[in-house]
Design a protein around this motif. Structure first.
Motif, PDB file in Angstrom:
ATOM      1  N   ASP A 323       1.066  -1.885   0.175  1.00  0.00           N
ATOM      2  CA  ASP A 323      -0.307  -0.185   0.087  1.00  0.00           C
ATOM      3  C   ASP A 323       1.379   1.333  -0.071  1.00  0.00           C
ATOM      4  O   ASP A 323       0.874   2.087  -0.568  1.00  0.00           O
ATOM      5  CB  ASP A 323      -0.627   0.151   1.373  1.00  0.00           C
ATOM      6  CG  ASP A 323      -2.413   1.509   1.078  1.00  0.00           C
ATOM      7  OD1 ASP A 323      -2.379   1.370   0.522  1.00  0.00           O
ATOM      8  OD2 ASP A 323      -1.702   1.671   2.746  1.00  0.00           O
ATOM      9  N   ARG A 324       1.792   1.665   0.889  1.00  0.00           N
ATOM     10  CA  ARG A 324       2.409   2.417   0.692  1.00  0.00           C
ATOM     11  C   ARG A 324       3.559   2.542  -0.664  1.00  0.00           C
ATOM     12  O   ARG A 324       4.019   3.853  -0.864  1.00  0.00           O
ATOM     13  CB  ARG A 324       3.264   2.527   2.425  1.00  0.00           C
ATOM     14  CG  ARG A 324       3.274   2.360   3.154  1.00  0.00           C
ATOM     15  CD  ARG A 324       4.034   2.814   4.677  1.00  0.00           C
ATOM     16  NE  ARG A 324       5.194   3.955   4.693  1.00  0.00           N
ATOM     17  CZ  ARG A 324       4.468   5.338   4.853  1.00  0.00           C
ATOM     18  NH1 ARG A 324       3.248   5.437   5.752  1.00  0.00           N
ATOM     19  NH2 ARG A 324       5.874   6.044   4.672  1.00  0.00           N
ATOM     20  N   ILE A 325       4.440   1.315  -0.931  1.00  0.00           N
ATOM     21  CA  ILE A 325       5.108   1.217  -2.010  1.00  0.00           C
ATOM     22  C   ILE A 325       4.080   2.345  -3.041  1.00  0.00           C
ATOM     23  O   ILE A 325       4.264   2.827  -3.293  1.00  0.00           O
ATOM     24  CB  ILE A 325       5.565   0.211  -2.227  1.00  0.00           C
ATOM     25  CG1 ILE A 325       6.468  -0.243  -1.040  1.00  0.00           C
ATOM     26  CG2 ILE A 325       6.285   0.452  -3.884  1.00  0.00           C
ATOM     27  CD1 ILE A 325       6.316  -1.486  -1.311  1.00  0.00           C
ATOM     28  N   GLU A 332      10.759   0.904  -2.692  1.00  0.00           N
ATOM     29  CA  GLU A 332      10.451  -0.509  -2.248  1.00  0.00           C
ATOM     30  C   GLU A 332      11.496  -1.527  -1.692  1.00  0.00           C
ATOM     31  O   GLU A 332      11.223  -2.358  -1.634  1.00  0.00           O
ATOM     32  CB  GLU A 332      11.030  -0.805  -4.616  1.00  0.00           C
ATOM     33  CG  GLU A 332       9.999  -2.291  -4.359  1.00  0.00           C
ATOM     34  CD  GLU A 332      10.350  -2.837  -6.366  1.00  0.00           C
ATOM     35  OE1 GLU A 332      10.841  -3.339  -6.325  1.00  0.00           O
ATOM     36  OE2 GLU A 332       9.903  -2.840  -6.634  1.00  0.00           O
ATOM     37  N   ALA A 333      12.288  -1.017  -1.589  1.00  0.00           N
ATOM     38  CA  ALA A 333      13.274  -1.313  -0.368  1.00  0.00           C
ATOM     39  C   ALA A 333      11.882  -2.011   1.180  1.00  0.00           C
ATOM     40  O   ALA A 333      12.616  -2.479   1.943  1.00  0.00           O
ATOM     41  CB  ALA A 333      14.483   0.012   0.216  1.00  0.00           C
ATOM     42  N   ASP A 397      12.828  -9.705  14.299  1.00  0.00           N
ATOM     43  CA  ASP A 397      14.111  -9.216  13.469  1.00  0.00           C
ATOM     44  C   ASP A 397      12.776  -8.362  11.875  1.00  0.00           C
ATOM     45  O   ASP A 397      12.165  -9.017  11.847  1.00  0.00           O
ATOM     46  CB  ASP A 397      14.796 -10.378  12.886  1.00  0.00           C
ATOM     47  CG  ASP A 397      16.019  -9.036  12.184  1.00  0.00           C
ATOM     48  OD1 ASP A 397      16.229  -8.166  11.966  1.00  0.00           O
ATOM     49  OD2 ASP A 397      17.058  -9.873  11.279  1.00  0.00           O
ATOM     50  N   GLY A 398      13.756  -7.235  11.392  1.00  0.00           N
ATOM     51  CA  GLY A 398      12.674  -6.500  10.489  1.00  0.00           C
ATOM     52  C   GLY A 398      12.674  -5.306  11.406  1.00  0.00           C
ATOM     53  O   GLY A 398      13.638  -4.256  11.503  1.00  0.00           O
ATOM     54  N   LEU A 399      11.697  -4.801  10.297  1.00  0.00           N
ATOM     55  CA  LEU A 399      11.525  -3.107  10.497  1.00  0.00           C
ATOM     56  C   LEU A 399      10.299  -3.174  11.932  1.00  0.00           C
ATOM     57  O   LEU A 399       9.459  -2.881  12.037  1.00  0.00           O
ATOM     58  CB  LEU A 399       9.975  -2.941   9.755  1.00  0.00           C
ATOM     59  CG  LEU A 399      10.222  -0.839   9.506  1.00  0.00           C
ATOM     60  CD1 LEU A 399      10.897  -0.726   9.371  1.00  0.00           C
ATOM     61  CD2 LEU A 399       8.395  -0.899   7.908  1.00  0.00           C
ATOM     62  N   ALA A 522      13.201   6.864   8.627  1.00  0.00           N
ATOM     63  CA  ALA A 522      14.185   6.941   7.555  1.00  0.00           C
ATOM     64  C   ALA A 522      13.895   5.391   7.053  1.00  0.00           C
ATOM     65  O   ALA A 522      13.400   5.637   6.056  1.00  0.00           O
ATOM     66  CB  ALA A 522      15.468   6.927   8.738  1.00  0.00           C
ATOM     67  N   ARG A 523      13.153   4.616   7.809  1.00  0.00           N
ATOM     68  CA  ARG A 523      13.063   3.478   7.829  1.00  0.00           C
ATOM     69  C   ARG A 523      12.009   3.227   6.864  1.00  0.00           C
ATOM     70  O   ARG A 523      11.971   1.420   5.596  1.00  0.00           O
ATOM     71  CB  ARG A 523      13.692   2.998   8.496  1.00  0.00           C
ATOM     72  CG  ARG A 523      14.781   2.403   9.230  1.00  0.00           C
ATOM     73  CD  ARG A 523      14.543   1.417  10.876  1.00  0.00           C
ATOM     74  NE  ARG A 523      14.610   0.037  10.475  1.00  0.00           N
ATOM     75  CZ  ARG A 523      14.432  -1.079  11.762  1.00  0.00           C
ATOM     76  NH1 ARG A 523      14.977  -0.147  13.062  1.00  0.00           N
ATOM     77  NH2 ARG A 523      13.735  -2.067  11.032  1.00  0.00           N
ATOM     78  N   LEU A 524      10.991   3.903   6.728  1.00  0.00           N
ATOM     79  CA  LEU A 524      10.204   4.067   5.678  1.00  0.00           C
ATOM     80  C   LEU A 524      10.088   4.851   4.736  1.00  0.00           C
ATOM     81  O   LEU A 524       9.724   4.885   3.472  1.00  0.00           O
ATOM     82  CB  LEU A 524       8.804   4.686   6.989  1.00  0.00           C
ATOM     83  CG  LEU A 524       8.217   3.430   7.889  1.00  0.00           C
ATOM     84  CD1 LEU A 524       6.541   4.583   8.536  1.00  0.00           C
ATOM     85  CD2 LEU A 524       7.307   2.619   6.601  1.00  0.00           C
TER      86      LEU A 524
END
Length: 525
Positions: A323-325, A332-333, A397-399, A522-524
């Motif tokens: 959705d965000r992409i 896409e990262a 682990d992850g976001l 930053a990560r979003l």
């Protein structure tokens, strides 16, 4: 490159498979306004039950989708499961956490799959931007620079090509999407033959059956018994060496296996299917713009009923990212952490399920006696009760925020909010969006909004206990103190919560919260 004249239509997302995972993915994408094509080679819903268990996390998603009231008639609480040892003695119980329930729903439930799956499909089909084509098979995927071109074949054998920015393979254990993408399964080393039997028990015979679910850890023939909704009962019976699975599915053999509990006159055989209970996980869940979810990505033994739940966790994890992409809010990262999160979660949970399964499947009488003695010793000489909720792991682990951050990766609680005549659950006030939820006893909504304005579309809410008159007057009042107790237990003033209800991180003070918001922004990106 594909000739443009070959493309009949373009979509944001192509979903291959219209089982539970595919239907929920399509419904979630449709609700967010993305053009979605769903194809399935079958033309209807399988009319017998396969999955039988869901949990409060999944019902929370159903509620967010607006279908909870429609599925509740086909759902019942999952009774405690009693484990009986080699001599028939009670050795352990698996139950659910007590009230007040942390997510606002009964934590463990059983359900009847065909009508619940019909509700999921109807929800997906209700969106104008979602197109569903049954009796249509995906036969080829051709990755291009900015899209995937898929070849589809309908029932009469006519082929056409469509393009989509992303493809989600929800097409089951024999997934063509996975195969064509070159994704391989890793074997987590569990392979046992079992017979799954579903019976609609006659009313006058229900009283003679066990009144809770049960695991009969008998080395002569390990067996699971599950109480489904209403008069639905399921037996999962281990097949022994030399027994032919196809022969054991025949009604006369099924009733022989069920003879300790029922006679053929006391119930109607609904389904008998032999399976090999596997533990498998895909090595990667993404190849460029192609992603997999559900049974296409993993399979696990059914001993705590998490198979369908895992598939719906996959798509709820994936859709908010897409959705965000698709809206241009993130690059896409953002998809890079999909495999990281879901594969690790599946591996951890499957490890726990395997341990339970290996305990149940023990065929050596001496080893089974030693197992029983150890389990009882672990409980101080009496049967220990554990909860299904403590078996299901967090995101590891992850976001999520850096290691050591309080509550990172946990499911965020959902208190009942007091408003008007009847309480409503917190998600009704926030939606399944990025949220900053504040302990209103310690930080006001205004301060939180100022801190969070850096995150596009984030919802900010302060929560206080009912009756706390000194708190921010704009704060929501919670009924049972679930969230206030959660804030206190972690010593935090606020939590950043993802659209799939997992905690990115919780902060002990305003400065730490400011740092977490900067990290998240930053990560979003």
């Amino acid at each position: 490159m594909t000739n443009e004249t070959d493309i009949s239509k373009r979509y944001d997302v192509l979903v291959v498979g219209f089982g539970p995972a595919g239907a929920v993915a399509a419904g979630m994408l449709g609700a967010r306004g993305h053009s979605t094509l769903v194809v399935d080679r079958l033309t209807g819903i399988y009319d017998k039950p396969r999955a039988i268990a869901i949990d409060h996390e999944i019902l929370r998603h159903f509620d967010n989708m607006g279908i909870a009231d429609q599925v509740l008639p086909y759902i019942a609480p999952f009774t405690a499961s009693q484990h009986f040892g080699a001599q028939g003695q009670l050795i352990r119980r698996i139950d659910m956490v007590p009230e007040p329930y942390p997510l606002g729903y009964t934590p463990s439930m059983v359900f009847t799959q065909p009508p619940v799956e019909a509700v999921m499909r109807q929800h997906a089909e209700s969106f104008d931007c979602v197109t569903v084509e049954l009796g249509t098979e995906m036969t080829d995927l051709d990755p291009q620079a900015q899209e995937i071109v898929a070849t589809l074949k309908d029932a009469p054998g006519e082929a056409r090509r469509v393009a989509a920015k992303y493809v989600i393979g929800c097409d089951g254990a024999w997934s063509q999407v996975r195969e064509q993408s070159g994704i391989k399964f890793e074997d987590l080393v569990f392979d046992e033959p079992w017979l799954v039997v579903d019976v609609q028990v006659h009313e006058d015979a229900l009283g003679k059956l066990p009144q809770t679910s049960a695991q009969f850890c008998d080395p002569a023939r390990p067996t699971s018994y599950i109480m489904g909704p209403k008069n639905h009962r399921r037996w999962e019976i281990m097949l022994l060496p030399g027994e032919n699975p196809r022969e054991m599915e025949k009604p006369e053999n099924v009733w022989q296996l069920l003879s300790p509990w029922l006679t053929p006159e006391e119930g109607d055989l609904w389904r008998a299917a032999a399976y090999r209970f596997h533990a498998l996980v895909a090595d990667d869940w993404r190849r460029g713009r192609v992603l997999i979810a559900g049974d296409a990505a993993h399979q696990q033994p059914p001993f705590i009923g998490q198979g369908m739940c895992q598939g719906l966790r996959d798509v709820s994890n994936l859709v908010w990212r897409l959705d965000r992409i698709l809206k241009g809010q993130s690059s896409e990262a953002l998809l890079d952490t999909y495999t990281v999160e879901r594969k690790r979660h599946v591996q951890t949970l499957t490890g726990k399920i395997k341990a339970i399964g290996q305990m149940i499947c023990e065929r050596d009488p001496e080893a089974a006696a030693a197992r029983d003695a150890k389990i009882l010793a672990d409980g101080g000489g009496k049967p220990l009760t554990i909860t299904r909720q403590e078996i299901v792991p967090p995101i590891e682990d992850g976001l999520i925020a850096t290691e050591g951050t309080p509550a990172r990766g946990l499911l965020f609680p959902q208190p009942a909010i007091v408003e008007g005549a009847s309480p409503r659950l917190l998600d009704k006030f926030t939606g399944p969006e990025w949220r900053l939820v504040l302990d209103g006893r310690r930080i006001g909504a205004g301060e939180g909004e100022a801190l969070a304005e850096a995150i596009d579309g984030i919802v900010v809410r302060a929560i206080v206990p009912q009756g706390d008159e000194a708190a921010d007057p704009t704060a929501l009042r919670e009924k049972d103190g679930v969230l206030s107790a959660w804030f206190d237990s972690y010593g935090v003033i606020a939590a950043l919560v993802r659209p799939d209800h997992y905690v990115f991180g919780a902060a002990q003070n305003v400065e730490t919260l400011r740092q977490q918001i900067a990290d998240l922004r930053a990560r979003l990106a």
